[in-house]
Design a protein around this motif. Structure first.
Motif, PDB file in Angstrom:
ATOM      1  N   CYS B 245      46.842  31.712  36.442  1.00  0.00           N
ATOM      2  CA  CYS B 245      45.284  31.438  36.129  1.00  0.00           C
ATOM      3  C   CYS B 245      44.544  30.834  37.416  1.00  0.00           C
ATOM      4  CB  CYS B 245      45.242  30.303  35.186  1.00  0.00           C
ATOM      5  SG  CYS B 245      45.505  31.187  33.524  1.00  0.00           S
ATOM      6  N   TRP B 248      43.974  33.301  39.717  1.00  0.00           N
ATOM      7  CA  TRP B 248      42.812  34.052  39.401  1.00  0.00           C
ATOM      8  C   TRP B 248      41.388  33.407  39.867  1.00  0.00           C
ATOM      9  CZ3 TRP B 248      43.001  37.325  34.232  1.00  0.00           C
ATOM     10  CH2 TRP B 248      41.900  37.849  33.974  1.00  0.00           C
ATOM     11  N   TRP B 251      41.097  33.190  43.585  1.00  0.00           N
ATOM     12  CA  TRP B 251      40.460  34.399  43.981  1.00  0.00           C
ATOM     13  C   TRP B 251      39.389  34.785  44.442  1.00  0.00           C
ATOM     14  CZ3 TRP B 251      45.953  36.716  44.183  1.00  0.00           C
ATOM     15  CH2 TRP B 251      46.179  37.587  44.999  1.00  0.00           C
ATOM     16  N   THR B 273      36.489  41.583  41.930  1.00  0.00           N
ATOM     17  CA  THR B 273      37.721  40.882  41.535  1.00  0.00           C
ATOM     18  C   THR B 273      38.128  40.610  40.166  1.00  0.00           C
ATOM     19  OG1 THR B 273      37.013  39.484  43.667  1.00  0.00           O
ATOM     20  CG2 THR B 273      39.017  38.780  42.294  1.00  0.00           C
ATOM     21  N   HIS B 274      37.271  39.999  39.668  1.00  0.00           N
ATOM     22  CA  HIS B 274      37.473  39.775  38.271  1.00  0.00           C
ATOM     23  C   HIS B 274      37.716  41.072  37.619  1.00  0.00           C
ATOM     24  CE1 HIS B 274      37.441  37.313  34.629  1.00  0.00           C
ATOM     25  NE2 HIS B 274      36.511  37.942  33.802  1.00  0.00           N
ATOM     26  N   SER B 277      41.405  42.295  38.109  1.00  0.00           N
ATOM     27  CA  SER B 277      42.393  41.474  37.555  1.00  0.00           C
ATOM     28  C   SER B 277      42.543  41.548  36.109  1.00  0.00           C
ATOM     29  CB  SER B 277      41.845  39.894  37.676  1.00  0.00           C
ATOM     30  OG  SER B 277      43.006  39.152  37.452  1.00  0.00           O
ATOM     31  N   ALA B 304      47.651  40.559  36.411  1.00  0.00           N
ATOM     32  CA  ALA B 304      46.687  40.102  36.801  1.00  0.00           C
ATOM     33  C   ALA B 304      46.836  39.976  38.312  1.00  0.00           C
ATOM     34  CB  ALA B 304      46.128  38.699  36.179  1.00  0.00           C
ATOM     35  N   LEU B 308      44.608  41.505  41.460  1.00  0.00           N
ATOM     36  CA  LEU B 308      43.750  40.708  42.271  1.00  0.00           C
ATOM     37  C   LEU B 308      44.120  41.105  43.814  1.00  0.00           C
ATOM     38  CD1 LEU B 308      44.124  37.565  40.341  1.00  0.00           C
ATOM     39  CD2 LEU B 308      41.831  38.538  41.033  1.00  0.00           C
TER      40      LEU B 308
END
Ligand SMILES: Nc1ncnc2c1ncn2[C@@H]1O[C@H](COP(=O)(O)OP(=O)(O)O)[C@@H](O)[C@H]1O
Ligand SMILES: Nc1ncnc2c1ncn2[C@@H]1O[C@H](COP(=O)(O)OP(=O)(O)O)[C@@H](O)[C@H]1O
Ligand SMILES: Nc1ncnc2c1ncn2[C@@H]1O[C@H](COP(=O)(O)OP(=O)(O)O)[C@@H](O)[C@H]1O
Lengths: 112, 456, 456, 456, 112, 112
Positions: B245, B248, B251, B273-274, B277, B304, B308
């Motif tokens: 997490c 994430w 990132w 990016t989101h 993921s 995820a 990423l």
């Protein structure tokens, strides 16, 4: 004096303890163990890699009792722990040579 | 062996490059632009986020996956990079990457941060202090060797990990980062490179280099004692979950921060990016559901991270739903790599640094050639001042080839540099722990500590 | 006892100061400057980062080091500060520190946040809302007493910890913070102080005060039952590791945020902070490698924290490589303090709040006098409008003496205030837990909970 | 049953609304305003913070409270939302909420993020890219269904959790969010709504909807096997503590970010948020101290979360010390709900999603009607251009009724939508795990993994 | 050969081990157990919900000793573990049939 | 009926279990224990403070077997667990009074 050692399903611990309490058995010691018998384990996967687990969590209850209580204790445990399914566990009985209460050095049956 | 020869060649070449042409003038920007507080705020927090990716992010992601006895040793492989790479970067790393030099390495004009101060370096980021740019880029140099350590986790000496990583930075990271991002870099399409490779946030610089180097180290060092017969399940997936997490979240600093300003390009990279993921996580869960009947937690977080890593290269070049596609492909391909191919080939890449970062980085590099579009990023201009077409979706399919060349150059540097670094380290210090130490665990044998003392 | 006398004196003096001179006019800035969204964004996120340093940062760093049975009690010592100090700060703490008053304490014009709103307080931060400045500074008041609790961890009652901390804030933190940072403060070189002490982000205000107070509490309360014969290894170093990394990341808000704007000064402080942390970690690892043969994980993170605490005072005044030197010194000196000196003197500073924060804060204070330079920070002006020379490197060696005076004043307030606070708390509530409760652990005896129930 | 009838009605109505009136023109802003780097920086980092609230924040807060065997399954209920809701939001969720449509639902003009790019959407946030606004709002849609899962934790299938959450988003979240925040939404006082309900950051949209839906699911699914006779203490309060702290920190993004700019309104919301959290923690600790004699760690963090949930609705409308009052009330009321009322009523809301979020959201909604003031937020204008009075403290006690109506509409949608979603899910996939699977734990039976393997 | 099994307070483990070491007893095995006897447990509260814990942490020490050392070992343990308060624990004594040292297959007393 | 109790190196658990499986011994119970014998412990350092650990992790395997299997079981365990180095562990043998299978109340040898 006998030591009764019961290996049971973890979620049966409370039931067994309550049944023993009803019988007046207070002194006991519980250990977390893992066991294997006829019961099949399970498979775990971590990033696709298989990993067989065949030691399953159990609880071991040990209690040292006077000769006259042995049979009722065994019976009580068996009744309380039984689900009828594989993995219910076992009860083993051992002779005990002596018992000492650390607090006041009572010996033998008086120590239980 | 041809690899060995190549290695020696490269080794001889690099230092020569490093100090050449230091007198070529920097293209001085017409006017010194003012610092934007908004951009600087964004870049400072992005730098903090990228540091957080290594520690605690990656450290936790990795240390949760090893056996209990190696939890500290594995964390330390990341943490030590935070300490050691920082100093190396300030001493000369930054200069070797971002100073003008030749096409392969910068010179030493910024050594010891000489000339790196409040005034922006307009070549890279005209609205933030040079110091901000320097420290932001430092965080990338920290995480990259930390990623590699996942491949040889649980069996390499601490001192050797450090020495290896240092040599590796000089042989692989500094040149590749300069080539892709540095002024005049061979692969830098924005600052005068020969072959235009689009790498927004380090798909090639970070993930391909670390991933392929990881594979080389895993093969070189050999499998852990007991692998693969003995089961080695993760000792604490909660730690890995926290780590994933934080990776994430961090990132966003890595990818959206690579816009080097709090611009709409940053927003676009953030969204890509989101989405990638999320798509990666979904894809990996589907793959596990199909193959084992159960989607795992480790699978979800691995997906995820794969999404990423894969979207990193294209984050600032692709549309949101291109990012979704990239993420999906990442999830499926990396899952296959890790769960099927690795099992077949039987090398022991402990924490799948290759399967996730190497493979993800590679396909992300190519997919950037497909999906990069001037609708998202119009920085590159044609002679007539219009935005240049970028990837295949812009009608420029040749870019896929450029990206492939970039990837291959990255891989070659990674493989050769890693082999040299391994060889040198082995000669100097040895590399692998003794079997006895490995059995006792890194925590006790390398660090003299235990991770958990629950019965104290 | 002279200390006791001094304590009583100070105790009588302080309230008098607190309400004096409330009618002296605030220097009204010529024009009300506009709020900068970029600066406000940076300061809000910095405030969030500094809160994150206390919880989960410091709470984890500390609770991982205690025995399992005290994990919740130790966390709560930090968490309760997040709750209680917040209210005290809003009610009157902010005003006592940052309102104009006398040289030792502010008055109550900002009590209950009266007059603290959207308009900037131009004395401190002309480009952000006054509310932002207030809440940012609040986070410092939260972490400072939380740091102290490390010294008496595992043996003090929860209610007593709270009462002690409240009294301590009034006797130590509020006056010292006003003196160093408040308008007209005795030691504030920027806003009309008598003795110029440079404390960018709280080396004196936070680390010296908390560190020396910690030492006093540790001695006063006595050792834990069983210390030092009985081994008390950390129960969960992974938690401490997470905490240390979050401290590192959060410290960017602490130090770079202390520029009070997303300026190039913030960038400079950010870089200094990061470099000192890295150097501290490296130094501590080297020290452990030399002394025990093995660099430990706890050592590495302790070194980073030592570097961070030590560079705090100078973060916005020193060059990057001065910060490296500061970090190195911090790592070696704090290691020696904690591993050698403490063992000799046999006081039980459970989590080394003194050894790291007190000692680090003190040497950081002096080193700021050495390395502070107008090349980094030109806020202080000479009569002729030019930037004033700051530290010894600027040709002003006398500043080291000023810093020493500042440190000593901080120490005197800390020692005296702590003794009073301890005495009052002891009379009111008692301080130490009963031996039985200590044996059972704080979690059960103070909070009626257990941290872990792994067999449920 | 009247509920059932209402449910069917609503079910039939909603899709009709969804696609109606898509041709009504958007009120085009006079001039396209420029993007502010400062605002964009703040909103991007706020989006990251809100994501961090779900993972790792909420995931840890929740998974620490369950039994060891459900640790991964509980985390996955949050993590899966990060993956799945993201995609749904990008595909059509964003459009259904924020596109112009009718008073109850937006249309599909922004489906697949069509037209959502660099240019701001001036209706909502004129100084940041439309993409930033979209992704920021996405994070709210992620956490809301994740909150619900706390009510049925430890006993529902993973696939069913996913399907239920998806249906729920369409039936509850999308319409309510549109009504409260969307242009032309029925309850939106700022953009042409009929009934003015002030909901700054989602007290109604997030907490009332999730909290009351949680209650419905808990009752529908029934109690866990063994509840309440069998003790089910939290397996790892340290995880919950980390989670709670990250929720606190992340909530600054949630509440202060809802200003949609790094404005002084953001600062004000930040301060209100922090004070209410602190007050909530203090109140809960006092309540536990009175009732059990000991303030617990779980109590302290629960109180903080209660304070945060309760202040959410009013964060950008109330004065700092109103927020303190709100926090105190939240702490006491939610404690009573969870410790007294729940025990009496004997439903099994595993992690108190209703007791904290539902109850907190509800009282926060009403209290906003009391404390909202134009002194804090002057966005709403009277015909004469002056700021409109907001709550009872502004002399507008009628607003309490408006807020109550808003809350009731939220509750009705929540209850009806949840019943439909439960029914459909049950028919399609079943909902509850088998007793055998429940006994074995979610980790093994749903995900084929174990959270901890400490003996490996 | 006898097995001496002592169930003691966790914080007494070091004292007992030191006393045994002084006696020349080196071989022993320790298990974390939870026990119930006359000692009362405690109550925990989680969000106001009461939760009674009456299995308290103990340590079990097992050591197999030659016949002639049995009594002094028991005595030593009792002395070292005693606080005089409820919960001090018990010592049980069992017969042992045989002992084998895995390393070199020594048997009987020689294996201890 | 005998109880065979083997205390072995943790990493030998799989080997021993596989060897027992080959022998047809399925029922067993495993406990995590820490032990001390001739094997030396190790030293840990926390912020320069030395901390000697001389209880090392071991695994205890308990299995109750019929009289006729006792010897082969012992032999198998010893062979599988042996590395020849100090710390390999011990096997102890005890008499068992009785055994009961909880599931169906089988008694004696039938319960194993
Ligand atoms: N012969 C044995 N010796 C020691 N422990 C045993 C033995 N047989 C079974 N057990 C313990 O009892 C548990 C339950 O045994 P299992 O064979 O699954 O149950 P059952 O056959 O009674 O249904 C095992 O997991 C193991 O811990
Ligand atoms: N009859 C028994 N059988 C097994 N274990 C026992 C027995 N009696 C006591 N114990 C163990 O000894 C521990 C201490 O017993 P307790 O009755 O509290 O001490 P005492 O009466 O000696 O003060 C218990 O927690 C339990 O683990
Ligand atoms: N007399 C004993 N009673 C109980 N356990 C013992 C005894 N001797 C050894 N052990 C157990 O066996 C383990 C291995 O013993 P050790 O003396 O190190 O091995 P060896 O001498 O066989 O090489 C110890 O850690 C301890 O757990």
């Amino acid at each position: 004096m006998y030591k009764i050692e019961a290996i049971i399903q973890p979620h049966k611990l409370d039931d067994v303890r309550n049944a023993l309490k009803a019988l007046g058995i207070d002194g006991l010691t519980v250990t977390e163990v893992r066991g294997h018998g006829r019961q099949k384990g399970h498979t775990e996967f971590y990033r696709g890699q298989e990993y067989k687990v065949d030691l399953l969590p159990k609880r071991k209850i040990e209690m040292v009792v006077t000769n006259d209580r042995k049979d009722e204790v065994i019976e009580t445990i068996v009744k309380a722990a039984q689900t009828g399914k594989i993995g219910d566990g076992k009860v083993f009985v051992y002779d005990v040579g002596d018992a000492i209460r650390i607090r006041n050095e009572d010996r033998g049956d008086a120590a239980l | 062996m041809s690899l060995r020869t190549l290695a020696v060649l490269a080794y001889l070449c690099l230092p020569a490059c490093a100090f050449a042409q230091t007198d070529s003038p920097l293209p001085s920007p017409a006017a010194v632009p003012a610092i934007s507080a908004g951009d600087n705020a964004w870049m400072l927090i992005s730098a903090a986020l990228v540091l957080m990716m290594t520690g605690p992010g990656l450290a936790l992601f990795y240390c949760g996956l090893v056996r209990r006895r190696n939890v500290l040793g594995t964390m330390m492989q990341s943490f030590a990079m935070m300490a050691v790479v920082t100093l190396v970067w300030a001493i000369c790393g930054y200069s070797l990457v971002f100073a003008e030099g030749n096409a392969f390495l910068g010179d030493l004009r910024f050594a010891f941060l000489h000339g790196v101060g409040a005034a922006p370096n307009a070549n890279y980021a005209p609205t933030i202090p040079h110091l901000t740019f320097m420290i932001y880029q430092m965080m990338f140099a920290i995480i990259t060797p930390a990623l590699i350590t996942g491949a040889f986790a649980e069996r390499v000496k601490f001192s050797s990990t450090l020495l290896f990583s240092l040599i590796w930075l000089f042989l692989v990271y500094f040149p590749i980062a300069h080539m892709v991002w540095g002024i005049g870099g061979y692969l830098n399409p924005f600052l005068g490179g020969k072959i235009p490779v689009f790498d927004f946030a380090g798909g090639t610089v970070v993930h391909i280099t670390s991933g392929f180097s990881a594979l080389v180290t895993a093969i070189w060092v050999g499998r852990r004692v007991g692998y693969p017969q003995e089961p080695m399940p993760p000792h604490n997936l909660v730690l890995s979950f926290i780590g994933a997490c934080l990776l994430w979240v961090g990132w966003f600093g890595f990818n959206a921060g690579s816009a080097l300003a709090a611009s709409s390009l940053a927003s676009s990279a953030f969204v890509a990016t989101h989405l990638a993921s999320a798509a990666g996580a979904v894809a990996w869960m589907i793959a596990e559901r199909i193959r084992n009947g159960k989607p795992g937690a480790l699978g979800a977080i691995s997906g995820a991270v794969a999404g990423l890593a894969t979207v990193t290269q294209g984050a600032g070049f692709v549309q949101p739903f291109s990012a979704v596609i990239i993420g999906f492909i990442a999830g499926f391909v990396c899952y296959t790599m890790v769960a099927v191919v690795k099992a077949k080939l039987k090398y022991d890449d402990t924490l799948d640094a290759f399967g996730v970062h190497g493979v993800g980085g590679f396909i992300g590099c190519l997919l950037t050639g497909v999906f990069a579009t001037r609708a998202v990023n119009d920085t590159l201009k044609l002679a007539n001042g219009q935005a240049a077409p970028l990837g295949a979706v812009d009608g420029n399919p040749g870019q896929i080839l450029n990206q492939l060349i970039g990837a291959i150059i990255g891989i070659v540097f990674a493989v050769v540099g890693t082999l040299i670094a391994l060889k040198v380290t082995s000669l100097a210090l040895g590399f692998r722990m003794s079997a006895r130490d490995e059995d006792q665990g890194m925590d006790l044998s390398l660090h003299g500590e235990e991770g958990y003392n629950f019965d104290s």
